[in-house]
Design an enzyme around this catalytic site. Structure first.
Site, PDB file in Angstrom:
ATOM      1  CD  GLU A 111     -12.176   0.867 -37.691  1.00 40.57           C
ATOM      2  OE1 GLU A 111     -13.324   1.280 -37.406  1.00 40.57           O
ATOM      3  OE2 GLU A 111     -11.648   1.044 -38.798  1.00 40.57           O
ATOM      4  CG  ASP A 163     -19.805   7.657 -34.861  1.00 39.48           C
ATOM      5  OD1 ASP A 163     -19.434   6.902 -35.770  1.00 39.48           O
ATOM      6  OD2 ASP A 163     -19.047   8.105 -33.991  1.00 39.48           O
TER       7      ASP A 163
END
Length: 263
Positions: free
Chosen positions: A42, A53
Site C-alpha cells: 500500500e 491515521d
C-alpha cells in the site's frame, strides 16, 4: 488472474505493508519491502488532514509534504516500481481530495497507466461510491473497501457492493498506531466477514510484532502492517531500507510459520 488475486492465492496469508510516498528514499524502501517478503504494498498518498491515521503516519505525511511530494510524483513512483517489480501488487491508499480534485476519471486512468492494482480511499463511504467507484471499475482498478468493528450486518452488504481485490478489516475503531484489538474479537469479526464474502479478508491496525502478525495469520487471509514501517523510515531516513527489509523478513517468517502450524 490479477496480481492481487495471485497474492492472496498462496498457501499462506499475504503480508500487506504500507509506506508513505515521498517519505524518505521511497523507491529503495519499496524494493526493501519486496526483498523482505511483502506480498502486497500500500503506497500512501500524503494529505494534510489524514484523519484516520495516528502520530506515526501523520508525521510521515508531513515529512513527505514538506519535501514537496505531489500526485504526479506518487504516480511516477508507482510507475517506476511497476517497471522494477512487474508481479507485486501495488495499491494507492489515501483520502478523497488528492484522488478526485482533477476528476475521478483522470485519477483512475492515471492509476491504471502507472500500473496500480487497487485503491483504498479512507473517507469516501460506500454510500458515496459514485464519486470514485465507477471510474475505478471502468479502468480495471480494484476498489478496496474498509470494514470496521462497527460495520454491522445491516451495513455490510453496502460495504461489499462494488468492492474488489480484498476487504480490509480495520480491527480498531480508532486511528492507526499501537493499539490492537483483542485476538478473540478479531477472530469473531473475520469469521463473520468471510461468511459474507468471497473476497480475501486482510486485518490491519495495531500489528507491529512478528508474534502479533502470526496470531492474525492463523485466522485471516492477510496481515497489514503500516505504522511500524513508517516509524523505521522516520528514524533511519536515507538508511531506512535495510532496517525495513530486516523487519519485513521477520514478519514474513512469522506468517509462514503460523500457517504451517494450522495446516
Amino acid at each position: 488472474m490479477s496480481r492481487l488475486s495471485s497474492a492472496f492465492a498462496k498457501e499462506r496469508p499475504a503480508l500487506v505493508t504500507f509506506v508513505t510516498a515521498g517519505d524518505g528514499p521511497t523507491a529503495a524502501v519499496l524494493d526493501a519491502l519486496v526483498a523482505g517478503g511483502t506480498d502486497v504494498i500500500e503506497l500512501g498518498m500524503p494529505f494534510t488532514d489524514p484523519m484516520a491515521d495516528g502520530p506515526a503516519i501523520q508525521a510521515g505525511n508531513l515529512r513527505s509534504l514538506g519535501a514537496g511530494t505531489t500526485t504526479a510524483d506518487i504516480l511516477s513512483i508507482a510507475k517506476d516500481f511497476r517497471a522494477r517489480h512487474p508481479d507485486v501488487p501495488l495499491v494507492l491508499m489515501g483520502y478523497a481530495n488528492p484522488m478526485t480534485r482533477r476528476g475521478a476519471d483522470w485519477f483512475a486512468a492515471a492509476a491504471r497507466e502507472a500500473g496500480v492494482d487497487g485503491v483504498i480511499c479512507v473517507d469516501i463511504p460506500p454510500e458515496e461510491d459514485e464519486s470514485l467507484g465507477p471510474a475505478l471499475r471502468a479502468a480495471g482498478v480494484d476498489l478496496i473497501r474498509l470494514a470496521t468493528p462497527t460495520t454491522d450486518a445491516a451495513r455490510l452488504p453496502r460495504v461489499l457492493d462494488g468492492a474488489s481485490g480484498f476487504l480490509y478489516y480495520v480491527s480498531v475503531a480508532g486511528i492507526t498506531g499501537k493499539q490492537q484489538a483483542a485476538q478473540a474479537s478479531i477472530e469473531d469479526a473475520v469469521a463473520r466477514l468471510k461468511a459474507a464474502t468471497d473476497l480475501p479478508v486482510a486485518v490491519g491496525f495495531g500489528i507491529r510484532t512478528p508474534e502479533q502478525a502470526a496470531a492474525i495469520a492463523r485466522v485471516a487471509d492477510g496481515v497489514v502492517v503500516g505504522s511500524a514501517i513508517v516509524e523505521l523510515v522516520g528514524e533511519h531516513g536515507r538508511d531506512a531500507p535495510e532496517p525495513v527489509r530486516a523487519y519485513i523478513a521477520s514478519l514474513s517468517a512469522a506468517i509462514h510459520a503460523a500457517r504451517k502450524e494450522t495446516a
